[in-house]
Design a protein around this motif. Structure first.
Motif, PDB file in Angstrom:
ATOM      1  N   MET A   1       0.840  -1.189   0.000  1.00 46.18           N
ATOM      2  CA  MET A   1       0.000   0.000   0.000  1.00 46.18           C
ATOM      3  C   MET A   1       0.879   1.244   0.000  1.00 46.18           C
ATOM      4  O   MET A   1       1.891   1.299   0.692  1.00 46.18           O
ATOM      5  N   THR A   2       0.475   2.268  -0.754  1.00 44.19           N
ATOM      6  CA  THR A   2       1.190   3.542  -0.795  1.00 44.19           C
ATOM      7  C   THR A   2       0.246   4.643  -0.363  1.00 44.19           C
ATOM      8  O   THR A   2      -0.867   4.756  -0.872  1.00 44.19           O
ATOM      9  N   THR A   3       0.667   5.462   0.593  1.00 47.28           N
ATOM     10  CA  THR A   3      -0.158   6.567   1.047  1.00 47.28           C
ATOM     11  C   THR A   3      -0.027   7.729   0.086  1.00 47.28           C
ATOM     12  O   THR A   3       0.830   7.736  -0.800  1.00 47.28           O
ATOM     13  N   GLN A   4      -0.877   8.751   0.268  1.00 43.35           N
ATOM     14  CA  GLN A   4      -0.819   9.923  -0.604  1.00 43.35           C
ATOM     15  C   GLN A   4       0.487  10.678  -0.452  1.00 43.35           C
ATOM     16  O   GLN A   4       0.855  11.463  -1.316  1.00 43.35           O
ATOM     17  N   SER A   5       1.213  10.480   0.669  1.00 46.62           N
ATOM     18  CA  SER A   5       2.487  11.150   0.848  1.00 46.62           C
ATOM     19  C   SER A   5       3.610  10.419   0.130  1.00 46.62           C
ATOM     20  O   SER A   5       4.740  10.868   0.120  1.00 46.62           O
ATOM     21  N   GLY A   6       3.309   9.255  -0.463  1.00 48.36           N
ATOM     22  CA  GLY A   6       4.311   8.509  -1.204  1.00 48.36           C
ATOM     23  C   GLY A   6       4.978   7.419  -0.393  1.00 48.36           C
ATOM     24  O   GLY A   6       5.846   6.711  -0.895  1.00 48.36           O
ATOM     25  N   ALA A   7       4.589   7.264   0.855  1.00 47.31           N
ATOM     26  CA  ALA A   7       5.191   6.238   1.699  1.00 47.31           C
ATOM     27  C   ALA A   7       4.583   4.881   1.394  1.00 47.31           C
ATOM     28  O   ALA A   7       3.374   4.751   1.239  1.00 47.31           O
TER      29      ALA A   7
ATOM     30  N   GLN B   1       4.035   0.723   2.442  1.00 49.99           N
ATOM     31  CA  GLN B   1       3.717   0.039   3.686  1.00 49.99           C
ATOM     32  C   GLN B   1       4.977  -0.215   4.502  1.00 49.99           C
ATOM     33  O   GLN B   1       4.962  -0.121   5.729  1.00 49.99           O
ATOM     34  N   SER B   2       6.090  -0.519   3.834  1.00 51.79           N
ATOM     35  CA  SER B   2       7.338  -0.806   4.547  1.00 51.79           C
ATOM     36  C   SER B   2       7.914   0.446   5.203  1.00 51.79           C
ATOM     37  O   SER B   2       8.730   0.354   6.124  1.00 51.79           O
ATOM     38  N   ASP B   3       7.510   1.636   4.743  1.00 56.10           N
ATOM     39  CA  ASP B   3       8.000   2.884   5.336  1.00 56.10           C
ATOM     40  C   ASP B   3       7.229   3.251   6.596  1.00 56.10           C
ATOM     41  O   ASP B   3       7.661   4.135   7.353  1.00 56.10           O
ATOM     42  N   LEU B   4       6.087   2.619   6.821  1.00 55.64           N
ATOM     43  CA  LEU B   4       5.235   2.960   7.946  1.00 55.64           C
ATOM     44  C   LEU B   4       5.650   2.188   9.188  1.00 55.64           C
ATOM     45  O   LEU B   4       6.079   1.043   9.112  1.00 55.64           O
ATOM     46  N   THR B   5       5.545   2.822  10.327  1.00 57.68           N
ATOM     47  CA  THR B   5       5.903   2.190  11.592  1.00 57.68           C
ATOM     48  C   THR B   5       4.765   2.399  12.581  1.00 57.68           C
ATOM     49  O   THR B   5       3.837   3.165  12.344  1.00 57.68           O
ATOM     50  N   ASP B   6       4.859   1.697  13.737  1.00 54.61           N
ATOM     51  CA  ASP B   6       3.871   1.958  14.778  1.00 54.61           C
ATOM     52  C   ASP B   6       4.216   3.273  15.470  1.00 54.61           C
ATOM     53  O   ASP B   6       5.263   3.876  15.221  1.00 54.61           O
ATOM     54  N   THR B   7       3.347   3.705  16.324  1.00 58.72           N
ATOM     55  CA  THR B   7       3.482   5.046  16.909  1.00 58.72           C
ATOM     56  C   THR B   7       4.085   5.038  18.311  1.00 58.72           C
ATOM     57  O   THR B   7       4.173   6.089  18.943  1.00 58.72           O
ATOM     58  N   SER B   8       4.519   3.878  18.800  1.00 59.44           N
ATOM     59  CA  SER B   8       4.928   3.781  20.205  1.00 59.44           C
ATOM     60  C   SER B   8       6.121   4.677  20.535  1.00 59.44           C
ATOM     61  O   SER B   8       6.140   5.329  21.588  1.00 59.44           O
ATOM     62  N   ARG B   9       7.109   4.747  19.637  1.00 58.67           N
ATOM     63  CA  ARG B   9       8.279   5.577  19.930  1.00 58.67           C
ATOM     64  C   ARG B   9       7.928   7.064  19.883  1.00 58.67           C
ATOM     65  O   ARG B   9       8.444   7.862  20.667  1.00 58.67           O
TER      66      ARG B   9
ATOM     67  N   ARG C   1      -4.409   7.493  19.872  1.00 60.79           N
ATOM     68  CA  ARG C   1      -5.266   6.309  19.956  1.00 60.79           C
ATOM     69  C   ARG C   1      -5.936   6.054  18.618  1.00 60.79           C
ATOM     70  O   ARG C   1      -6.278   4.915  18.288  1.00 60.79           O
ATOM     71  N   GLN C   2      -6.138   7.122  17.843  1.00 58.98           N
ATOM     72  CA  GLN C   2      -6.748   7.005  16.528  1.00 58.98           C
ATOM     73  C   GLN C   2      -5.728   6.590  15.460  1.00 58.98           C
ATOM     74  O   GLN C   2      -6.061   5.864  14.527  1.00 58.98           O
ATOM     75  N   ILE C   3      -4.509   7.075  15.607  1.00 62.28           N
ATOM     76  CA  ILE C   3      -3.485   6.847  14.574  1.00 62.28           C
ATOM     77  C   ILE C   3      -2.916   5.438  14.724  1.00 62.28           C
ATOM     78  O   ILE C   3      -2.432   5.057  15.781  1.00 62.28           O
ATOM     79  N   GLN C   4      -2.957   4.676  13.640  1.00 60.77           N
ATOM     80  CA  GLN C   4      -2.524   3.288  13.691  1.00 60.77           C
ATOM     81  C   GLN C   4      -1.135   3.061  13.107  1.00 60.77           C
ATOM     82  O   GLN C   4      -0.555   2.007  13.304  1.00 60.77           O
TER      83      GLN C   4
ATOM     84  N   ARG D   1      -5.493  12.800   5.662  1.00 58.75           N
ATOM     85  CA  ARG D   1      -5.174  12.893   4.234  1.00 58.75           C
ATOM     86  C   ARG D   1      -4.340  11.704   3.769  1.00 58.75           C
ATOM     87  O   ARG D   1      -4.485  11.239   2.641  1.00 58.75           O
ATOM     88  N   ASN D   2      -3.463  11.208   4.638  1.00 55.59           N
ATOM     89  CA  ASN D   2      -2.557  10.132   4.251  1.00 55.59           C
ATOM     90  C   ASN D   2      -2.969   8.766   4.795  1.00 55.59           C
ATOM     91  O   ASN D   2      -2.174   7.828   4.793  1.00 55.59           O
ATOM     92  N   HIS D   3      -4.212   8.679   5.262  1.00 58.11           N
ATOM     93  CA  HIS D   3      -4.793   7.388   5.665  1.00 58.11           C
ATOM     94  C   HIS D   3      -3.953   6.678   6.724  1.00 58.11           C
ATOM     95  O   HIS D   3      -3.723   5.461   6.639  1.00 58.11           O
ATOM     96  N   LEU D   4      -3.519   7.434   7.718  1.00 62.80           N
ATOM     97  CA  LEU D   4      -2.762   6.836   8.818  1.00 62.80           C
ATOM     98  C   LEU D   4      -3.675   6.455   9.978  1.00 62.80           C
ATOM     99  O   LEU D   4      -3.208   6.000  11.013  1.00 62.80           O
TER     100      LEU D   4
END
Length: 210
Positions: A1-7, A9-17, A81-84, A149-152
């Motif tokens: 999957m590619t987001t509108q920002s060009g990222a 799926q492999s560029d996406l990470t979880d939000t814990s850090r 909590r909303q951002i995955q 906008r970027n479906h995060l």
């Protein structure tokens, strides 16, 4: 999957850090506020109670900024909590928010110092304080707009509900900006308005993810 920002799926990470780092910045900023509260120096024969009352600008500015940072932290938690998932763009936008959060103890001290000043300095200090909060509000709204906008974030909100959620987050930005103008009319009134805006943002602005 590619987001509108060009990222991808492999560029996406979880939000814990992001959340852990942000929590640390919020904690440090809210702790630094109390360092500007000082024990009054009494003249011989002077009573403590009137001296403490004389320090009301420091206490008022402290309580207002404590409420603002505390509610920013609560809303930051609600947002994440909303951002995955997160990408580099979200990380940089979050750093922008933390920039203005970490800076807030300085304009708080400045505002408290000049709040009772009868000169133009009080208005300048109020404007600096309001500008800091306006930039923080813009950063918050930008983050929420970006993740939508970027479906995060995944939820069942329709387009109309999404627009309303952005509007709820953004309305305070306009009021914060208006407070910059109010700063040149009344510095004490500006502090009160900032406190009331913090109360407004104390109410949940985002629909919980199902």
């Amino acid at each position: 999957m590619t987001t509108q920002s060009g990222a991808t799926q492999s560029d996406l990470t979880d939000t814990s850090r992001i959340e852990a780092f942000s929590d640390g910045v919020f904690a440090i900023a809210i702790t630094l506020l109390v360092l500007e509260l000082h024990v009054p120096e009494l003249e011989p024969g002077e009573e403590l109670w009137p001296a403490l009352l004389h320090e009301w600008p420091q206490f008022a500015a402290y309580l207002t900024s404590f409420a603002i940072i505390g509610i920013m932290w609560v809303n930051h938690h609600s947002m994440f909590r909303q951002i995955q998932r997160a990408d580099r763009g979200l990380m940089f936008l979050n750093l922008g928010l933390l920039l203005w959060t970490a800076l807030l103890p300085f304009p708080t001290s400045l505002f408290a110092e000049y709040l009772q000043d009868d000169s133009f300095n009080a208005h300048v200090a109020a404007a600096v304080y309001s500008t800091n909060l306006t930039l923080a509000a813009i950063a918050f709204s930008s983050m929420w707009w970006y993740v939508l906008r970027n479906h995060l974030v995944d939820h069942d909100l329709n387009r109309s509900q999404l627009r309303r959620s952005v509007l709820r987050y953004s309305v305070g930005t306009v009021l914060y900006a208006a407070a910059i103008g109010l700063s040149f009319i009344s510095a004490p009134l500006t502090l009160l308005v900032q406190f009331l805006l913090a109360v407004y943002y104390g109410f949940e602005q985002l629909r919980a993810r199902g």
